[in-house]
Design a protein around this motif. Sequence first.
Motif, PDB file in Angstrom:
ATOM      1  N   ALA A   1      -2.068   4.305   5.300  1.00 39.92           N
ATOM      2  CA  ALA A   1      -2.616   3.227   4.433  1.00 39.92           C
ATOM      3  C   ALA A   1      -2.097   1.816   4.720  1.00 39.92           C
ATOM      4  O   ALA A   1      -2.546   0.878   4.284  1.00 39.92           O
ATOM      5  CB  ALA A   1      -2.307   3.465   2.769  1.00 39.92           C
TER       6      ALA A   1
ATOM      7  N   THR B   1       0.658   4.074  -2.888  1.00 43.29           N
ATOM      8  CA  THR B   1       0.063   5.238  -2.601  1.00 43.29           C
ATOM      9  C   THR B   1       1.311   6.674  -2.786  1.00 43.29           C
ATOM     10  O   THR B   1       0.706   7.750  -3.097  1.00 43.29           O
ATOM     11  CB  THR B   1      -0.270   5.484  -0.600  1.00 43.29           C
ATOM     12  N   ALA B   2       2.283   6.297  -2.424  1.00 48.51           N
ATOM     13  CA  ALA B   2       3.486   7.194  -2.851  1.00 48.51           C
ATOM     14  C   ALA B   2       4.615   6.416  -3.505  1.00 48.51           C
ATOM     15  O   ALA B   2       5.517   6.388  -2.826  1.00 48.51           O
ATOM     16  CB  ALA B   2       3.876   7.798  -1.381  1.00 48.51           C
TER      17      ALA B   2
ATOM     18  N   GLU C   1       0.120   9.917   4.096  1.00 49.25           N
ATOM     19  CA  GLU C   1      -0.907   9.228   3.533  1.00 49.25           C
ATOM     20  C   GLU C   1      -0.477   7.705   3.528  1.00 49.25           C
ATOM     21  O   GLU C   1      -1.542   7.075   3.700  1.00 49.25           O
ATOM     22  CB  GLU C   1      -1.459   9.747   2.226  1.00 49.25           C
ATOM     23  N   ALA C   2       0.509   7.599   2.844  1.00 46.54           N
ATOM     24  CA  ALA C   2       0.896   6.125   2.781  1.00 46.54           C
ATOM     25  C   ALA C   2       1.207   5.314   3.874  1.00 46.54           C
ATOM     26  O   ALA C   2       0.993   4.032   4.306  1.00 46.54           O
ATOM     27  CB  ALA C   2       2.437   6.137   1.891  1.00 46.54           C
TER      28      ALA C   2
ATOM     29  N   LEU D   1       2.718  12.986   0.351  1.00 46.98           N
ATOM     30  CA  LEU D   1       1.847  11.572   0.321  1.00 46.98           C
ATOM     31  C   LEU D   1       2.509  10.652   1.316  1.00 46.98           C
ATOM     32  O   LEU D   1       2.072   9.766   1.464  1.00 46.98           O
ATOM     33  CB  LEU D   1       1.507  10.629  -1.074  1.00 46.98           C
TER      34      LEU D   1
ATOM     35  N   GLN E   1       0.937  -1.245  -0.177  1.00 41.94           N
ATOM     36  CA  GLN E   1       0.162   0.056   0.082  1.00 41.94           C
ATOM     37  C   GLN E   1       0.817   1.105  -0.071  1.00 41.94           C
ATOM     38  O   GLN E   1       0.499   2.118  -0.631  1.00 41.94           O
ATOM     39  CB  GLN E   1      -0.871  -0.144   1.067  1.00 41.94           C
ATOM     40  N   CYS E   2       2.061   1.263   0.548  1.00 45.64           N
ATOM     41  CA  CYS E   2       2.911   2.396   0.837  1.00 45.64           C
ATOM     42  C   CYS E   2       3.505   2.614  -0.675  1.00 45.64           C
ATOM     43  O   CYS E   2       3.199   4.009  -1.264  1.00 45.64           O
ATOM     44  CB  CYS E   2       4.021   2.066   1.612  1.00 45.64           C
TER      45      CYS E   2
END
Length: 64
Positions: free
Chosen positions: A53, A19-20, A49-50, A46, A15-16
């Motif tokens: 996530a 996301t970024a 956010e990562a 981001l 997911q990291c």
Amino acid sequence: MRISIDSDVCIGAGQCALTAPDVFTQDDDGFGMVVAGQEDPAGHPLAREAARACPVRAISVDGA
């Protein structure tokens, strides 16, 4: 600011990196890692956010 991934907690969900992708990648075994050469990866828009996530909360972003 500093960003780190706890390799004992990471499960390789990716997911990291999704996301970024400018900040995170996955190693040969699929586990998350910070992209080399980033001057201030934690300052990337981001990065936090990562970290949010990550399903197992293996990523920490420290600093203001």
